[in-house]
Design an enzyme around this catalytic site. Structure first.
Site, mmCIF file in Angstrom:
data_model
loop_
_atom_site.group_PDB
_atom_site.id
_atom_site.type_symbol
_atom_site.label_atom_id
_atom_site.label_comp_id
_atom_site.label_asym_id
_atom_site.label_seq_id
_atom_site.Cartn_x
_atom_site.Cartn_y
_atom_site.Cartn_z
ATOM 1 N N CYS A 9 -6.878 -5.336 -7.248
ATOM 2 C CA CYS A 9 -6.556 -4.858 -5.903
ATOM 3 C C CYS A 9 -5.984 -5.973 -5.039
ATOM 4 O O CYS A 9 -5.356 -5.708 -4.024
ATOM 5 C CB CYS A 9 -7.798 -4.263 -5.261
ATOM 6 S SG CYS A 9 -9.338 -4.795 -5.962
ATOM 7 N N HIS A 10 -6.193 -7.207 -5.418
ATOM 8 C CA HIS A 10 -5.666 -8.311 -4.602
ATOM 9 C C HIS A 10 -4.147 -8.408 -4.712
ATOM 10 O O HIS A 10 -3.519 -9.141 -3.967
ATOM 11 C CB HIS A 10 -6.326 -9.619 -5.021
ATOM 12 C CG HIS A 10 -6.068 -10.013 -6.422
ATOM 13 N ND1 HIS A 10 -6.916 -9.676 -7.450
ATOM 14 C CD2 HIS A 10 -5.054 -10.714 -6.960
ATOM 15 C CE1 HIS A 10 -6.406 -10.167 -8.575
ATOM 16 N NE2 HIS A 10 -5.276 -10.796 -8.314
ATOM 17 N N TYR A 26 0.845 -1.200 0.000
ATOM 18 C CA TYR A 26 0.000 0.000 0.000
ATOM 19 C C TYR A 26 0.874 1.242 0.000
ATOM 20 O O TYR A 26 0.588 2.229 -0.665
ATOM 21 C CB TYR A 26 -0.903 0.001 1.226
ATOM 22 C CG TYR A 26 -1.920 -1.105 1.205
ATOM 23 C CD1 TYR A 26 -3.114 -0.943 0.517
ATOM 24 C CD2 TYR A 26 -1.683 -2.313 1.846
ATOM 25 C CE1 TYR A 26 -4.051 -1.955 0.481
ATOM 26 C CE2 TYR A 26 -2.616 -3.328 1.819
ATOM 27 C CZ TYR A 26 -3.793 -3.141 1.136
ATOM 28 O OH TYR A 26 -4.713 -4.145 1.097
ATOM 29 N N ASN A 64 -13.307 -0.038 -4.112
ATOM 30 C CA ASN A 64 -13.162 -0.256 -5.556
ATOM 31 C C ASN A 64 -13.600 -1.659 -5.953
ATOM 32 O O ASN A 64 -13.046 -2.642 -5.482
ATOM 33 C CB ASN A 64 -11.696 -0.061 -5.942
ATOM 34 C CG ASN A 64 -11.513 -0.350 -7.403
ATOM 35 O OD1 ASN A 64 -12.070 0.340 -8.241
ATOM 36 N ND2 ASN A 64 -10.752 -1.378 -7.705
ATOM 37 N N GLU A 109 -1.792 -16.966 -8.777
ATOM 38 C CA GLU A 109 -1.126 -16.155 -9.805
ATOM 39 C C GLU A 109 0.377 -16.346 -9.777
ATOM 40 O O GLU A 109 1.024 -16.361 -10.814
ATOM 41 C CB GLU A 109 -1.424 -14.680 -9.565
ATOM 42 C CG GLU A 109 -2.863 -14.339 -9.874
ATOM 43 C CD GLU A 109 -3.082 -12.868 -9.716
ATOM 44 O OE1 GLU A 109 -2.155 -12.190 -9.253
ATOM 45 O OE2 GLU A 109 -4.176 -12.403 -10.055
#
Length: 85
Positions: free
Chosen positions: A53-54, A23, A46, A81
């Site tokens: 955002c993950h 962040y 969002n 991922e």
DNA sequence: ATAATGACGTGAT
DNA sequence: AATCACGCCATTA
């Protein structure tokens, strides 16, 4: 919801798959190095699928939270991922 | 317009 | 390592 929000979204949407950003870093890239708190707030509201955002985690290495299934789902997605099991 | 909130960060206990 | 308290900022109520 303008400048900052927009920039944050932009930065986050640019995070490559299999990678993660903190962040704090996002805030820095967005032009407000001290607004890391706000970043979380924005991402929390969002719901745009174009914004991964993950991929954004805490600076301490913790997963952080997620508004789409909780930290569990977030960790799962990242794990997936990153190709790790 | 003002007050409260939160997907955070760091230092202190 | 775990918890507490404070700071910081845009968003939301």
């Amino acid at each position: 919801m303008n400048d900052f929000t927009n920039r944050v979204r932009e930065v986050v949407s640019r995070i490559p798959r299999g990678k993660t950003m903190t962040y704090k870093e996002v805030a820095r890239q967005a032009g407000r190095p001290l607004a890391h708190r706000a970043v979380g707030n924005i991402l929390s509201k969002n719901y745009d699928s174009k914004v991964p955002c993950h991929r954004v985690i805490r600076s301490d290495g913790q997963i952080g939270n997620y508004n789409r299934g909780g930290a569990e789902q977030k960790a799962k997605l990242l794990r997936l991922e990153q190709g790790l099991k």
